[in-house]
Design a protein around this motif. Structure first.
Motif, mmCIF file in Angstrom:
data_model
loop_
_atom_site.group_PDB
_atom_site.id
_atom_site.type_symbol
_atom_site.label_atom_id
_atom_site.label_comp_id
_atom_site.label_asym_id
_atom_site.label_seq_id
_atom_site.Cartn_x
_atom_site.Cartn_y
_atom_site.Cartn_z
ATOM 1 N N HIS A 119 -25.535 -13.211 -30.252
ATOM 2 C CA HIS A 119 -26.319 -12.407 -28.972
ATOM 3 C C HIS A 119 -26.850 -13.379 -28.289
ATOM 4 C CE1 HIS A 119 -26.121 -8.513 -30.633
ATOM 5 N NE2 HIS A 119 -26.402 -8.730 -32.012
ATOM 6 N N GLN A 123 -30.016 -10.977 -24.288
ATOM 7 C CA GLN A 123 -29.628 -10.013 -24.871
ATOM 8 C C GLN A 123 -30.860 -9.565 -25.796
ATOM 9 O OE1 GLN A 123 -25.746 -10.750 -26.540
ATOM 10 N NE2 GLN A 123 -24.836 -9.531 -25.223
ATOM 11 N N TYR A 156 -29.323 -4.468 -36.410
ATOM 12 C CA TYR A 156 -28.273 -5.159 -35.960
ATOM 13 C C TYR A 156 -27.869 -6.156 -37.265
ATOM 14 C CZ TYR A 156 -29.872 -4.173 -31.223
ATOM 15 O OH TYR A 156 -30.527 -3.425 -30.188
#
Length: 168
Positions: A119, A123, A156
């Motif tokens: 990422h 982000q 995540y």
């Protein structure tokens, strides 16, 4: 040192002593238990520091000795407050300055992201602002670093390690 601070808080005067019987005036002050904080000479002129309360007591001694006392300076918190009272804008500006300083010092102004190959920085900042409500300018008391780490790891799976800390 505490005595100097105490005298400053109560206020004191610096007097210039003029006349022929300065020594007699000082002796009478000592006999009447009127405290002279400091006695000094500058170019053949006598000066003394005296508490404000004691200054009111020396009127009779001045008449008795024929000595003349002139107030050269007024020092202390009492006199400083009287000067400040006349400058309301300065007081208001100082209070506003410290209010804004206290308000701003309790905020998070910068969020830094280091590392992260899956990422990008943008982000992660977008995830934090949209999903968690964490953005630049938020109150520092609203942020719980442990909870942010936990939520990012749970949401995540590709994030293997993360560390969140507040600095400053």
């Amino acid at each position: 040192m505490f005595e100097k601070l105490f005298n400053y808080l109560k206020g004191y005067l610096i007097l210039e002593l003029c006349g022929d019987s300065k020594e007699r005036f000082i002796n009478l002050c000592k006999n009447k238990e009127i405290e002279i904080l400091q006695l000094f000479m500058i170019k053949d002129k006598w000066f003394c520091k005296m508490k404000c309360n004691d200054f009111l007591k020396i009127r009779g001694l001045i008449k008795k000795t024929g000595c003349v006392c002139r107030i050269k300076e007024k020092r202390g918190l009492f006199f400083l407050m009287r000067k400040i009272k006349e400058r309301k804008g300065l007081v208001l500006g100082t209070i506003l300055f410290f209010g804004v300083l206290i308000q701003c010092s309790g905020r998070i102004w910068s969020i830094g992201v280091e590392g992260g190959f899956l990422h990008t920085r943008e982000q992660i900042l977008q995830i934090m602002s949209q999903e968690m409500g964490i953005y630049g300018g938020i109150s520092a008391g609203q942020i719980d670093c442990f909870e942010i780490e936990k939520k990012l790891r749970l949401d995540y799976n590709e994030i293997g390690w993360i560390s969140v800390e507040k600095k400053g």
